[in-house]
Write an enzyme that holds these catalytic residues in place. Structure first.
Site, mmCIF file in Angstrom:
data_model
loop_
_atom_site.group_PDB
_atom_site.id
_atom_site.type_symbol
_atom_site.label_atom_id
_atom_site.label_comp_id
_atom_site.label_asym_id
_atom_site.label_seq_id
_atom_site.Cartn_x
_atom_site.Cartn_y
_atom_site.Cartn_z
ATOM 1 N N HIS A 104 0.855 -1.190 0.000
ATOM 2 C CA HIS A 104 0.000 0.000 0.000
ATOM 3 C C HIS A 104 0.885 1.231 0.000
ATOM 4 C CE1 HIS A 104 -3.186 2.790 1.173
ATOM 5 N NE2 HIS A 104 -4.021 1.842 0.797
ATOM 6 N N ASP A 145 -7.993 -5.297 -0.076
ATOM 7 C CA ASP A 145 -8.460 -6.179 -1.164
ATOM 8 C C ASP A 145 -8.114 -7.641 -0.938
ATOM 9 O OD1 ASP A 145 -7.567 -3.382 -2.875
ATOM 10 O OD2 ASP A 145 -9.587 -4.207 -3.027
HETATM 11 C C1 SDX Z 1 -6.202 -0.028 -2.899
HETATM 12 O O1 SDX Z 1 -4.449 4.505 -2.070
HETATM 13 C C2 SDX Z 1 -5.379 3.894 -1.431
HETATM 14 O O2 SDX Z 1 -5.806 4.259 -0.379
HETATM 15 C C3 SDX Z 1 -5.926 2.670 -2.166
HETATM 16 C C4 SDX Z 1 -6.944 1.841 -1.392
HETATM 17 C C5 SDX Z 1 -8.222 2.610 -1.150
HETATM 18 O O3 SDX Z 1 -8.952 2.246 -0.213
HETATM 19 O O4 SDX Z 1 -8.539 3.516 -1.958
HETATM 20 O O5 SDX Z 1 -6.406 1.430 -0.156
HETATM 21 C C6 SDX Z 1 -7.350 0.602 -2.185
HETATM 22 O O6 SDX Z 1 -5.948 0.322 -4.013
HETATM 23 C C7 SDX Z 1 -5.317 -0.994 -2.147
HETATM 24 C C8 SDX Z 1 -4.110 -1.482 -3.013
HETATM 25 C C9 SDX Z 1 -4.622 -2.615 -3.932
HETATM 26 N N1 SDX Z 1 -3.562 -2.979 -4.891
HETATM 27 C C10 SDX Z 1 -2.941 -4.173 -4.853
HETATM 28 O O7 SDX Z 1 -3.118 -4.995 -3.944
HETATM 29 C C11 SDX Z 1 -1.997 -4.426 -6.026
HETATM 30 C C12 SDX Z 1 -0.663 -4.942 -5.498
HETATM 31 N N2 SDX Z 1 0.031 -3.843 -4.751
HETATM 32 C C13 SDX Z 1 0.982 -3.050 -5.497
HETATM 33 O O8 SDX Z 1 0.660 -2.829 -6.845
HETATM 34 C C14 SDX Z 1 1.494 -1.834 -4.705
HETATM 35 O O9 SDX Z 1 1.756 -2.279 -3.440
HETATM 36 C C15 SDX Z 1 0.652 -0.575 -4.625
HETATM 37 C C16 SDX Z 1 0.281 -0.061 -5.957
HETATM 38 C C17 SDX Z 1 -0.569 -0.830 -3.821
HETATM 39 C C18 SDX Z 1 1.490 0.483 -3.903
HETATM 40 O O10 SDX Z 1 2.571 0.720 -4.685
HETATM 41 P P1 SDX Z 1 3.620 1.877 -4.320
HETATM 42 O O11 SDX Z 1 3.317 2.552 -3.054
HETATM 43 O O12 SDX Z 1 3.795 2.738 -5.518
HETATM 44 O O13 SDX Z 1 4.905 1.071 -3.978
HETATM 45 P P2 SDX Z 1 6.004 0.737 -4.996
HETATM 46 O O14 SDX Z 1 5.388 0.270 -6.271
HETATM 47 O O15 SDX Z 1 6.944 1.879 -5.040
HETATM 48 O O16 SDX Z 1 6.678 -0.546 -4.305
HETATM 49 C C19 SDX Z 1 7.740 -0.385 -3.368
HETATM 50 C C20 SDX Z 1 8.527 -1.681 -3.464
HETATM 51 C C21 SDX Z 1 8.945 -2.012 -4.898
HETATM 52 O O17 SDX Z 1 10.097 -2.849 -4.811
HETATM 53 P P3 SDX Z 1 11.584 -2.155 -4.991
HETATM 54 O O18 SDX Z 1 11.555 -1.371 -6.300
HETATM 55 O O19 SDX Z 1 11.739 -1.236 -3.776
HETATM 56 O O20 SDX Z 1 12.552 -3.300 -4.998
HETATM 57 O O21 SDX Z 1 7.663 -2.765 -3.050
HETATM 58 C C22 SDX Z 1 7.481 -3.650 -4.148
HETATM 59 C C23 SDX Z 1 7.831 -2.884 -5.406
HETATM 60 O O22 SDX Z 1 8.239 -3.772 -6.427
HETATM 61 N N3 SDX Z 1 6.075 -4.043 -4.113
HETATM 62 C C24 SDX Z 1 5.628 -5.268 -4.335
HETATM 63 C C25 SDX Z 1 4.247 -5.209 -4.136
HETATM 64 N N4 SDX Z 1 3.882 -3.953 -3.830
HETATM 65 C C26 SDX Z 1 5.014 -3.225 -3.826
HETATM 66 N N5 SDX Z 1 6.293 -6.424 -4.660
HETATM 67 C C27 SDX Z 1 5.510 -7.525 -4.798
HETATM 68 N N6 SDX Z 1 4.157 -7.550 -4.620
HETATM 69 C C28 SDX Z 1 3.493 -6.410 -4.297
HETATM 70 N N7 SDX Z 1 2.177 -6.438 -4.128
#
Ligand code: SDX
Length: 434
Positions: A311, A368
């Protein structure tokens, strides 16, 4: 809304030695902000923050999240208390009007919403243009956007009464339209709202009732639906809420702005994740394959991400996920349903949260991760999961839109950029382009 200035930050251009004082503004809870509204005028520089990881886009009093400690407050009330003791329309009133309603206010609001749940009969014709296998979120984008055609003349957003009526219409009609999208995909007739039912009961009835028999309302499912709606109602300036605010900042029709929010929520990185979690759990299949998927999630060269984890704000447990996990057990037990996917999800959570990659990046289950298991137990297909999210979040979206529209300092949203394209160059006729 009150802002208090407290102190400032000094900014120095190390190349020229110039320095500026940037005022700091304190909120009521949480991080203060550095006011950069005059930065470009003073320094000739923009700030740069793709994804808005450190940028406050507005002042708001609706929802506060502390991602470090896993706190979510709606107008100061913890989400756990609202999920336990309140009901969805009471939370909708809280978000729209600033506090929990007294008995008279509650009765009046519930009555108003109840008597706005029907849609214009002409709306039914919009569904006919979709194939029966159209994704229900595509239908929601289309039909909710079409509502703007039905209410454009009556929606003068400078009129407080018109803003209130538009808010009530959207909160009231979203379950009706969502249920119509589901019924259309089944080839079953639409159900009209029943004014004798609560909001959550009405939604269940419109989704699952058929003309050939009386629909038996399950109190467990009605309670679970109401709790799901509460937990998805609002969440600060997430992608879809920011979309609604940006669309609304130009003065656009609020029904069209909500359609824009639905489009943004649909993405698998956002509200579409609940559908993606179930698809992922089904693909994993059994606990023997969890390691394979955890490995893929950690592989920087593999686009796969562990759906339902991580998140932008929560770097601790998402409080909603914890309530939903408890709800999962209650619903499955009450229905006498053994869903191996719940066991698989809990095992996946256990393994992931022991893995250094997830721990180091504070990747916990989000809202989710468990919601889909409850929705599946209710009898909804995965394609309807984000539709439920949209029904609930419409209340947050329209409350945020109303707050923005009523903010006297509100301006049209118009971000700037870091331009890295070509500088000015002469036009080359086709004959000279080689
Ligand atoms: C919702 O914003 C809100 O409030 C949203 C929400 C709401 O109520 O409105 O809470 C609802 O959208 C919840 C999120 C649902 N999405 C997912 O479950 C999809 C999977 N999650 C990711 O896509 C991700 O975690 C996000 C999009 C939710 C957040 O991404 P960020 O904050 O942009 O984080 P990032 O992409 O910069 O990741 C940081 C690191 C990265 O690795 P490094 O580059 O540091 O090595 O964490 C890794 C990412 O690759 N990472 C993950 C991951 N999420 C982040 N690696 C594997 N699996 C994941 N799910």
């Amino acid at each position: 809304m009150t802002q208090t200035n407290s102190g400032s930050f000094s900014l120095t251009n190390n190349r020229t030695g110039e320095s500026w004082d940037l005022p700091v503004i304190d909120g009521s809870v949480g991080p203060s902000v550095i006011d950069v509204r005059r930065l470009y005028g003073q320094t000739g520089h923009f700030t740069y923050d793709p994804g808005f990881t450190s940028t406050g886009s507005c002042e708001s009093g609706l929802t506060y999240i502390d991602g470090e400690t896993g706190v979510l407050l709606h107008r100061g009330y913890p989400i756990e208390d609202l999920a336990e003791h309140s009901h969805f329309l009471e939370v909708a009133y809280l978000l729209l009007y600033g506090d929990l309603p007294n008995r008279e206010q509650s009765d009046e609001f519930v009555n108003t919403i109840t008597y706005h749940t029907m849609v214009h009969e002409q709306i039914t014709t919009f569904f006919r243009g979709f194939r029966r296998d159209a994704h229900p979120m595509a239908i929601m984008c289309g039909v909710v956007g079409a509502l703007s055609a039905f209410y454009h003349d009556s929606t003068d957003i400078t009129d407080p009464h018109a803003r209130t009526v538009a808010s009530h219409r959207l909160v009231a009609k979203m379950p009706t339209i969502a249920a119509m999208a589901f019924k259309y995909s089944l080839g079953q007739p639409f159900n009209y709202p029943q004014n004798r039912l609560t909001y959550a009961e009405n939604f269940l009835h419109m989704l699952f009732a058929v003309p050939t028999q009386t629909y038996e309302m399950s109190p467990v499912l009605a309670r679970a639906m109401d709790r799901l709606l509460i937990l998805h109602a609002d969440h600060e300036q997430n992608a879809s809420t920011s979309t609604v605010r940006l669309a609304g900042s130009s003065g656009a029709n609020p029904f069209a702005c909500i359609a824009a929010g639905i489009a943004s929520l649909w993405g698998p990185a956002h509200g579409g994740a609940n559908e993606a979690v179930l698809n992922m759990l089904n693909e994993i299949g059994n606990r023997d394959r969890i390691g394979e998927f955890v490995k893929r999630a950690k592989d920087p060269d593999d686009p796969f991400r562990m759906m339902g984890f991580g998140h932008r704000v929560y770097k601790n447990h998402d409080p909603r996920a914890r309530v939903l996990m408890q709800s999962c057990h209650e619903v499955l037990e009450a229905l006498g349903v053994e869903d191996p996917l719940l066991d698989l999800a809990m095992e996946l959570e256990r393994i992931a949260l022991e893995d250094e990659y997830f721990v180091q990046r504070n990747l916990y289950p989000n809202v989710d991760f468990y919601s889909g298991i409850i929705l599946k137990a209710m009898g909804l297909p995965t394609s309807m999961f984000t539709v439920l999210f949209a029904v609930a979040r419409t209340t947050g979206w329209i409350a945020q839109w109303k707050e923005m529209t009523e903010d006297p300092t509100q301006k049209i949203g118009r971000p700037r950029q870091l331009y890295t394209g070509p500088d000015r160059r002469a036009f080359r006729p086709l004959a000279d382009r080689g």
